[in-house]
Design an enzyme around this catalytic site. Structure first.
Site, short mmCIF file in Angstrom:
data_model
loop_
_atom_site.label_atom_id
_atom_site.label_comp_id
_atom_site.label_asym_id
_atom_site.label_seq_id
_atom_site.Cartn_x
_atom_site.Cartn_y
_atom_site.Cartn_z
N ASN A 191 0.85 -1.19 0.00
CA ASN A 191 0.00 0.00 0.00
C ASN A 191 0.88 1.23 0.00
O ASN A 191 2.00 1.19 0.48
CB ASN A 191 -0.86 0.02 1.26
CG ASN A 191 -2.13 -0.79 1.10
OD1 ASN A 191 -2.35 -1.41 0.08
ND2 ASN A 191 -2.95 -0.77 2.12
N LYS A 246 -15.57 -2.47 12.62
CA LYS A 246 -14.30 -2.91 13.24
C LYS A 246 -14.37 -2.98 14.75
O LYS A 246 -13.45 -3.50 15.38
CB LYS A 246 -13.17 -1.99 12.80
CG LYS A 246 -13.05 -1.93 11.27
CD LYS A 246 -11.65 -1.72 10.82
CE LYS A 246 -11.57 -1.69 9.31
NZ LYS A 246 -10.23 -1.89 8.81
N1 CTP Z 1 -6.48 -1.99 9.19
C1 CTP Z 1 -5.88 -3.02 9.87
N2 CTP Z 1 -5.68 -4.23 9.26
C2 CTP Z 1 -6.12 -4.42 7.99
C3 CTP Z 1 -6.75 -3.37 7.29
C4 CTP Z 1 -6.91 -2.16 7.91
O1 CTP Z 1 -5.47 -2.84 11.03
N3 CTP Z 1 -5.92 -5.59 7.43
C5 CTP Z 1 -6.72 -0.73 9.89
C6 CTP Z 1 -5.93 0.43 9.39
O2 CTP Z 1 -4.72 0.55 10.11
C7 CTP Z 1 -6.88 1.58 9.68
C8 CTP Z 1 -8.25 0.98 9.55
O3 CTP Z 1 -8.05 -0.39 9.67
O4 CTP Z 1 -6.75 2.01 11.03
C9 CTP Z 1 -8.99 1.32 8.28
O5 CTP Z 1 -8.33 0.96 7.13
P1 CTP Z 1 -8.87 1.36 5.66
O6 CTP Z 1 -7.90 0.86 4.71
O7 CTP Z 1 -9.26 2.79 5.61
O8 CTP Z 1 -10.22 0.62 5.60
P2 CTP Z 1 -10.55 -0.83 5.13
O9 CTP Z 1 -10.90 -1.59 6.33
O10 CTP Z 1 -9.45 -1.36 4.30
O11 CTP Z 1 -11.87 -0.59 4.29
P3 CTP Z 1 -12.05 -0.13 2.77
O12 CTP Z 1 -10.87 -0.67 2.02
O13 CTP Z 1 -13.33 -0.72 2.43
O14 CTP Z 1 -12.07 1.37 2.80
#
Ligand code: CTP
Length: 408
Positions: A211, A344
């Site tokens: 990412n 979450k």
């Molecule tokens: N996060 C995490 N572990 C993952 C994915 C995300 O801990 N496997 C955490 C990130 O650190 C952040 C939060 O979840 O604090 C939100 O991540 P984001 O990428 O914005 O959201 P997603 O859950 O990936 O949702 P979407 O892709 O649908 O926006």
């Protein structure tokens, strides 16, 4: 490891064989993230060199009161003004006497007299000098004025005598410094866990899924929490950033490693998940580099990574009291973040506008909406360091009030 992250100490090294222990003290303070600037007295210079102090403190060493260059670069008043704590180690009988009398006949005593900053002295001298009523009376006077004191210890002395007069060890002086800074740090005694950076998920030994994330926001949050006195563990994916001083930093590569490191760091009082974790990884990463032999590109089969934020929020009896996530959103920012908060199971989401033109990725500033179960609060656009400081202050306030929501 407790933290002295960002703390500024002015160390006065006066004359005494124990001056060598001050070299160790500088190293230990710096390991914990503190900055040390040294004043070396004429007597101190008989025992340690300015070069040793400069090399260990990575700063200029100040010795002369009437040095034209030192005064034009940094007036002696500024030396103490810029420090949060003045440590006199070793503190000879002579410097204690001068401090008591308010004399200012060299740079060290002038800086001490011209200062209203807290002072810690570590006396070091021959046992007879220590036991002399003059020294005892001087120290009593200094203590009555608020000067803190550590040691001396009992033992064999360099002069061949036995008794009190040996300067406290570097580790003991460090404890006293830490206790001083911890006394009113709002997160003293708390443990904070922060995730930061991207994760890299191998496709084969040379390719990966990752990412976009510089790690700046997460690293800044870890540093801010450490500065507020929390013992802070930072679990970071690959970034080009230096480990923040005073923060225990664990470097990982994949989401699974990040989760394992976070779970091993529990229990903690607050967890802030700022990492841009890759949601997927290759189902079967190849052990050898995939070659372009055929004409059709290989199909990549993906599998889901664990959601670290959701796992921490569901950690049962080791769930942190406050679990904070980030949401990177390009549209309907508050609504999407509210849905994410519920999904979450975390307490707060900092929703980040990453729409094109926002300049958030790799940039210096963020526009944040702080969302909890009750509502949303929009912060003005500010630097990532300011976001970290504001979040840290809010976390301290919430943990200390025992309140778990923004609006209750
Ligand atoms: N996060 C995490 N572990 C993952 C994915 C995300 O801990 N496997 C955490 C990130 O650190 C952040 C939060 O979840 O604090 C939100 O991540 P984001 O990428 O914005 O959201 P997603 O859950 O990936 O949702 P979407 O892709 O649908 O926006």
């Amino acid at each position: 490891m407790s933290s002295l992250a960002g703390k500024r100490i002015l160390l006065v090294v006066s004359g005494g064989i124990a001056a060598y222990k001050s070299l160790e003290l500088i190293r230990r303070v710096r390991e914990r993230g503190g900055a040390v600037r040294c004043i070396l007295t004429e007597g101190g210079a008989q025992f340690v060199t300015p070069l040793s102090l400069a090399a260990l403190s990575e700063d200029k060493v100040y010795s002369e009161l009437f040095s034209l260059t030192d005064e034009s670069e940094m007036g002696h008043i500024r030396l103490s003004r810029e420090a949060e704590l003045i440590v006199v180690a070793p503190a000879s009988a002579d410097i204690l006497a001068k401090m008591t009398q308010g004399r200012a006949d060299d740079l060290a005593t002038t800086a001490l007299l011209a200062s209203d900053k807290p002072v810690l002295v570590a006396p070091a001298m021959n046992v007879r000098m220590w036991e002399n009523p003059a020294t005892q009376a001087n120290l009593e006077t200094l203590k009555a004025r608020g000067v803190r004191s550590i040691g001396p210890n009992e033992g064999d002395m360099a002069c061949g005598e036995y008794g009190f007069g040996r300067m406290a060890e570097a580790a003991e002086i460090l404890d006293a410094i830490e206790a001083f800074f911890a006394r009113d740090a709002p997160l003293a005694g708390r443990h904070a866990l922060v995730t930061s950076g991207p994760t890299f998920e191998a496709i084969d030994p040379v390719r990966f899924i990752g990412n976009r994330s510089s790690g700046r926001q997460g690293h800044a949050i870890a540093l801010a929490l450490a500065r507020l006195g929390a013992r802070t563990t930072l679990v970071s994916g690959p970034t080009a950033l230096k480990d923040p001083a005073g923060v225990e930093t664990l470097r990982v590569e994949t989401a699974q490693e990040m989760l394992a490191a976070c779970e091993a760091a529990l229990p903690c009082d607050v967890a802030v998940c700022a990492a841009a974790v890759s949601d997927w990884r290759a189902k079967e990463p190849q052990a050898q580099k995939m070659k372009k032999n055929g004409k059709t590109p290989p199909e990549l089969v993906l599998t889901a990574n664990p959601d670290i934020l959701a796992c921490l929020a569901a950690a049962g009896n080791v769930r942190p009291r406050l679990v904070v996530g980030f949401a990177a959103e390009t549209q309907n920012i508050v609504e999407n973040a509210q849905a994410k908060l519920a999904k979450k199971g975390c307490d707060w989401i900092l929703a980040n506008d990453v729409s094109e033109g926002s300049g958030t990725f790799g940039g210096e500033a963020n526009t944040i909406h702080l969302i909890d179960g009750q509502g949303a609060e929009t912060w003005p656009r500010m630097s990532k360091d300011d976001v970290a400081a504001k979040l840290g202050a809010r976390i301290a306030e919430t943990l200390n009030a025992g309140v778990e929501t923004l609006t209750s």
